[in-house]
Design a protein around this motif. Structure first.
Motif, PDB file in Angstrom:
ATOM      1  N   GLU A  96      35.747   9.578   4.531  1.00  0.00           N
ATOM      2  CA  GLU A  96      34.541   8.621   5.004  1.00  0.00           C
ATOM      3  C   GLU A  96      33.275   9.268   5.053  1.00  0.00           C
ATOM      4  O   GLU A  96      32.304   8.648   4.476  1.00  0.00           O
ATOM      5  N   ASN A  97      33.208  10.603   5.321  1.00  0.00           N
ATOM      6  CA  ASN A  97      31.981  11.468   5.027  1.00  0.00           C
ATOM      7  C   ASN A  97      31.509  11.442   3.601  1.00  0.00           C
ATOM      8  O   ASN A  97      30.365  11.252   3.293  1.00  0.00           O
ATOM      9  N   ARG A  98      32.411  11.633   2.599  1.00  0.00           N
ATOM     10  CA  ARG A  98      32.098  11.636   1.385  1.00  0.00           C
ATOM     11  C   ARG A  98      31.468  10.185   0.807  1.00  0.00           C
ATOM     12  O   ARG A  98      30.644  10.247  -0.073  1.00  0.00           O
ATOM     13  N   GLU A  99      32.155   9.186   1.741  1.00  0.00           N
ATOM     14  CA  GLU A  99      31.686   7.735   0.981  1.00  0.00           C
ATOM     15  C   GLU A  99      30.236   7.447   1.667  1.00  0.00           C
ATOM     16  O   GLU A  99      29.382   7.092   0.893  1.00  0.00           O
ATOM     17  N   LEU A 100      30.152   8.128   2.897  1.00  0.00           N
ATOM     18  CA  LEU A 100      28.647   7.880   3.432  1.00  0.00           C
ATOM     19  C   LEU A 100      27.640   8.739   2.685  1.00  0.00           C
ATOM     20  O   LEU A 100      26.680   8.022   2.256  1.00  0.00           O
ATOM     21  N   GLN A 101      28.010   9.772   2.050  1.00  0.00           N
ATOM     22  CA  GLN A 101      27.012  10.660   1.340  1.00  0.00           C
ATOM     23  C   GLN A 101      26.838  10.137  -0.031  1.00  0.00           C
ATOM     24  O   GLN A 101      25.553  10.144  -0.784  1.00  0.00           O
ATOM     25  N   ASN A 102      27.623   9.451  -0.504  1.00  0.00           N
ATOM     26  CA  ASN A 102      27.732   8.889  -1.919  1.00  0.00           C
ATOM     27  C   ASN A 102      26.745   7.439  -1.944  1.00  0.00           C
ATOM     28  O   ASN A 102      26.404   7.119  -2.911  1.00  0.00           O
ATOM     29  N   ARG A 103      26.431   6.833  -0.876  1.00  0.00           N
ATOM     30  CA  ARG A 103      25.604   5.921  -0.679  1.00  0.00           C
ATOM     31  C   ARG A 103      24.351   5.912  -1.187  1.00  0.00           C
ATOM     32  O   ARG A 103      23.534   6.707  -0.985  1.00  0.00           O
TER      33      ARG A 103
END
Length: 71
Positions: free
Chosen positions: A64-71
């Motif tokens: 989830e953290n990686r997905e948020l950072q990639n936005r």
């Protein structure tokens, strides 16, 4: 197999190689634990150990953290 005396490992959709649970189950555990359900209660509900719950939670948190950072 009882006839040929060989072992076979059938793959199922949604379960990654070398894993024994689906990503959907891990997401459900993540959701409940995020909303305040304890590891102990989740371990009882899903019939696994508390360490497994913690490992699943950490993995889903990282995703989830990686997905948020990639936005």
């Amino acid at each position: 197999c009882n006839d040929c005396k060989r072992y076979g490992n059938q793959r199922f959709p949604g379960i990654e190689k070398y894993h024994r649970s689906t990503e959907r189950l891990k997401k459900e555990v993540f959701y409940h634990h995020t909303h305040g359900v304890s590891q102990k209660d989740l371990a009882k509900r899903f019939q696994c150990g508390k360490a497994t719950i913690e490992r699943w939670y950490k993995r889903m948190y990282e995703l989830e953290n990686r997905e948020l950072q990639n936005r």
